[in-house]
Scaffold this motif. Structure first.
Motif, PDB file in Angstrom:
ATOM      1  N   UNK A   1      -1.364  23.651  31.151  1.00 47.98           N
ATOM      2  CA  UNK A   1      -2.318  23.557  30.045  1.00 47.98           C
ATOM      3  C   UNK A   1      -1.765  22.792  28.853  1.00 47.98           C
ATOM      4  N   UNK A   2      -0.449  22.636  28.796  1.00 41.52           N
ATOM      5  CA  UNK A   2       0.164  21.902  27.694  1.00 41.52           C
ATOM      6  C   UNK A   2       0.389  20.435  28.026  1.00 41.52           C
ATOM      7  N   UNK A   3       0.299  20.078  29.317  1.00 41.77           N
ATOM      8  CA  UNK A   3       0.700  18.740  29.737  1.00 41.77           C
ATOM      9  C   UNK A   3      -0.411  17.901  30.355  1.00 41.77           C
ATOM     10  N   UNK A   4      -1.511  18.527  30.720  1.00 43.64           N
ATOM     11  CA  UNK A   4      -2.634  17.792  31.299  1.00 43.64           C
ATOM     12  C   UNK A   4      -3.917  18.182  30.581  1.00 43.64           C
TER      13      UNK A   4
ATOM     14  N   UNK B   1     -12.836  13.771  33.883  1.00 43.64           N
ATOM     15  CA  UNK B   1     -11.574  13.403  34.511  1.00 43.64           C
ATOM     16  C   UNK B   1     -10.492  14.413  34.142  1.00 43.64           C
ATOM     17  N   UNK B   2      -9.623  14.719  35.095  1.00 44.43           N
ATOM     18  CA  UNK B   2      -8.370  15.399  34.779  1.00 44.43           C
ATOM     19  C   UNK B   2      -7.310  14.315  34.653  1.00 44.43           C
ATOM     20  N   UNK B   3      -6.543  14.354  33.562  1.00 47.61           N
ATOM     21  CA  UNK B   3      -5.553  13.310  33.284  1.00 47.61           C
ATOM     22  C   UNK B   3      -4.269  13.941  32.759  1.00 47.61           C
ATOM     23  N   UNK B   4      -3.161  13.214  32.951  1.00 49.45           N
ATOM     24  CA  UNK B   4      -1.911  13.628  32.318  1.00 49.45           C
ATOM     25  C   UNK B   4      -1.932  13.215  30.852  1.00 49.45           C
ATOM     26  N   UNK B   5      -1.102  13.881  30.053  1.00 49.79           N
ATOM     27  CA  UNK B   5      -1.072  13.616  28.630  1.00 49.79           C
ATOM     28  C   UNK B   5      -0.048  12.556  28.249  1.00 49.79           C
ATOM     29  N   UNK B   6      -0.299  11.876  27.163  1.00 47.84           N
ATOM     30  CA  UNK B   6       0.632  10.874  26.660  1.00 47.84           C
ATOM     31  C   UNK B   6       1.921  11.546  26.187  1.00 47.84           C
ATOM     32  N   UNK B   7       3.056  11.006  26.616  1.00 49.44           N
ATOM     33  CA  UNK B   7       4.339  11.570  26.219  1.00 49.44           C
ATOM     34  C   UNK B   7       4.733  12.829  26.957  1.00 49.44           C
ATOM     35  N   UNK B   8       3.912  13.260  27.908  1.00 51.70           N
ATOM     36  CA  UNK B   8       4.199  14.476  28.661  1.00 51.70           C
ATOM     37  C   UNK B   8       5.019  14.149  29.907  1.00 51.70           C
ATOM     38  N   UNK B   9       5.795  15.112  30.349  1.00 47.00           N
ATOM     39  CA  UNK B   9       6.706  14.927  31.477  1.00 47.00           C
ATOM     40  C   UNK B   9       6.090  15.486  32.760  1.00 47.00           C
ATOM     41  N   UNK B  10       6.088  14.686  33.831  1.00 42.64           N
ATOM     42  CA  UNK B  10       5.562  15.159  35.111  1.00 42.64           C
ATOM     43  C   UNK B  10       6.267  16.432  35.561  1.00 42.64           C
ATOM     44  N   UNK B  11       7.573  16.532  35.283  1.00 40.11           N
ATOM     45  CA  UNK B  11       8.318  17.710  35.712  1.00 40.11           C
ATOM     46  C   UNK B  11       7.885  18.982  35.033  1.00 40.11           C
TER      47      UNK B  11
ATOM     48  N   UNK C   1       8.975  10.657  30.393  1.00 40.05           N
ATOM     49  CA  UNK C   1       7.518  10.797  30.420  1.00 40.05           C
ATOM     50  C   UNK C   1       6.858   9.658  31.193  1.00 40.05           C
ATOM     51  N   UNK C   2       7.608   9.052  32.137  1.00 41.79           N
ATOM     52  CA  UNK C   2       7.082   7.921  32.887  1.00 41.79           C
ATOM     53  C   UNK C   2       5.995   8.302  33.876  1.00 41.79           C
ATOM     54  N   UNK C   3       5.022   7.415  34.022  1.00 42.87           N
ATOM     55  CA  UNK C   3       3.958   7.580  35.001  1.00 42.87           C
ATOM     56  C   UNK C   3       2.774   8.379  34.483  1.00 42.87           C
ATOM     57  N   UNK C   4       1.673   8.316  35.216  1.00 43.69           N
ATOM     58  CA  UNK C   4       0.447   9.030  34.837  1.00 43.69           C
ATOM     59  C   UNK C   4      -0.477   9.165  36.041  1.00 43.69           C
ATOM     60  N   UNK C   5      -1.418  10.079  35.924  1.00 41.28           N
ATOM     61  CA  UNK C   5      -2.319  10.426  37.029  1.00 41.28           C
ATOM     62  C   UNK C   5      -3.684  10.770  36.476  1.00 41.28           C
ATOM     63  N   UNK C   6      -4.726  10.380  37.195  1.00 39.57           N
ATOM     64  CA  UNK C   6      -6.085  10.763  36.802  1.00 39.57           C
ATOM     65  C   UNK C   6      -6.929  11.043  38.040  1.00 39.57           C
ATOM     66  N   UNK C   7      -7.877  11.954  37.869  1.00 38.36           N
ATOM     67  CA  UNK C   7      -8.770  12.355  38.965  1.00 38.36           C
ATOM     68  C   UNK C   7     -10.185  12.457  38.423  1.00 38.36           C
ATOM     69  N   UNK C   8     -11.134  11.770  39.065  1.00 41.06           N
ATOM     70  CA  UNK C   8     -12.547  11.848  38.682  1.00 41.06           C
ATOM     71  C   UNK C   8     -13.159  13.081  39.351  1.00 41.06           C
ATOM     72  N   UNK C   9     -13.506  14.053  38.527  1.00 44.53           N
ATOM     73  CA  UNK C   9     -13.904  15.370  39.027  1.00 44.53           C
ATOM     74  C   UNK C   9     -15.335  15.330  39.571  1.00 44.53           C
ATOM     75  N   UNK C  10     -15.550  16.003  40.687  1.00 46.42           N
ATOM     76  CA  UNK C  10     -16.873  16.061  41.303  1.00 46.42           C
ATOM     77  C   UNK C  10     -17.801  16.958  40.482  1.00 46.42           C
ATOM     78  N   UNK C  11     -19.096  16.659  40.465  1.00 43.25           N
ATOM     79  CA  UNK C  11     -20.040  17.469  39.681  1.00 43.25           C
ATOM     80  C   UNK C  11     -20.010  18.956  40.021  1.00 43.25           C
ATOM     81  N   UNK C  12     -19.897  19.296  41.311  1.00 38.06           N
ATOM     82  CA  UNK C  12     -19.875  20.711  41.672  1.00 38.06           C
ATOM     83  C   UNK C  12     -18.587  21.380  41.206  1.00 38.06           C
TER      84      UNK C  12
END
Length: 275
Positions: free
Chosen positions: A86-89, A69-79, A28-39
């Motif tokens: 929907x279960x991982x982010x 923000x869209x973010x990855x979940x804690x303990x979730x696997x990038x793969x 479950x290494x690593x993480x990602x986040x994206x600041x979503x645009x208003x539109x």
């Protein structure tokens, strides 16, 4: 529009898959986040849950109040992100205090956002301010060769930057501001988030000693491409150091100045010291 039909969601999932295939996201290494645009938020609003739980962030980011923000979940696997997104982010929104977030979508089988959320949000806070809002992606990966170098190079911005710049000619063009380095600290808390965000004032790349990379960018391609370039330079340097104790030839300071003029980038002189 459904969340998973949105371009930003497709880009988010694609980066997760690309990083996993590079071997930078064991377990479950690593993480990602994206600041979503208003539109973008407006287009997916019908799928957002107004009754999701509120969770403490672990720090205060008042300047991000109301942001999604869209973010990855804690303990979730990038793969697993491409297989069951929907279960991982998740999509979260920061409350008006800047101290809590609400899950608006995703993590459908339970869970919470990444444990590195304080670092992500404090970095977003800095990059939103210093780039007039253009930077929207923060990406953390366990890049193998970068981690290896943190055991043998002095943990100094100037030394890591110069060594990576010398490893591949494109490097000073791709990350002209250099790279920052944070000594080993326990991940996931406010302290390492604060140290990282201080360096994000100046750099787009921050190395965590014995842990990995934090990269920022305007979009997914830019953030991932930055990590990819830094890690490839690190791989070249690791191979070089394994062959010889000292380089026979390399790019000299004047060569970097010529590159800067040719590609119209500003290379700080603090990295162009004579060895």
């Amino acid at each position: 529009m459904k969340v998973l039909d949105a371009d930003f969601a497709k880009g988010f999932i694609h980066l997760c898959e690309s990083g996993f295939k590079r071997g930078w996201h064991e377990r479950n290494g690593g993480n990602l986040s994206y600041r979503i645009k208003p539109d973008e938020v407006e287009r997916i609003s019908e799928e957002l849950n107004e009754k999701g739980p509120f969770l403490p962030i672990g720090t205060k980011v008042q300047e991000l109040a109301g942001e999604y923000f869209m973010v990855t979940g804690s303990g979730k696997y990038f793969g697993n992100v491409p297989l069951e997104p929907e279960n991982n982010i998740a999509i979260i929104q920061i409350d008006q205090s800047g101290e809590n977030c609400q899950i608006k979508w995703g993590l459908c089988n339970g869970g919470v956002p990444t444990s590195e959320l304080p670092s992500h949000l404090m970095n977003h806070n800095v990059k939103k301010r210093v780039t007039d809002g253009s930077y929207r992606v923060i990406y953390h990966c366990h890049a193998t060769n970068i981690i290896a170098l943190t055991f043998v190079l002095p943990l100094k911005d100037e030394i890591f930057t110069r060594e990576l710049w010398e490893a591949a000619t494109e490097c000073p063009v791709v990350f002209p501001s250099g790279v920052g380095v944070v000594k080993w600290m326990i991940p996931g808390g406010r302290e390492i988030a604060l140290e990282t965000s201080k360096r994000m004032e100046e750099y787009d790349v921050v190395i965590w000693a014995h842990h990995g990379l934090f990269c920022s960018g305007e979009d997914f391609d830019q953030a991932f491409g930055l990590a990819d370039t830094v890690e490839k330079a690190a791989e070249i340097l690791v191979k070089t150091l394994s062959m010889v104790s000292q380089k026979r030839q390399t790019i000299q300071p004047e060569g970097f100045r010529q590159l800067a003029r040719a590609f119209q980038v500003d290379l700080p002189e603090k990295f162009l010291y004579e060895k």
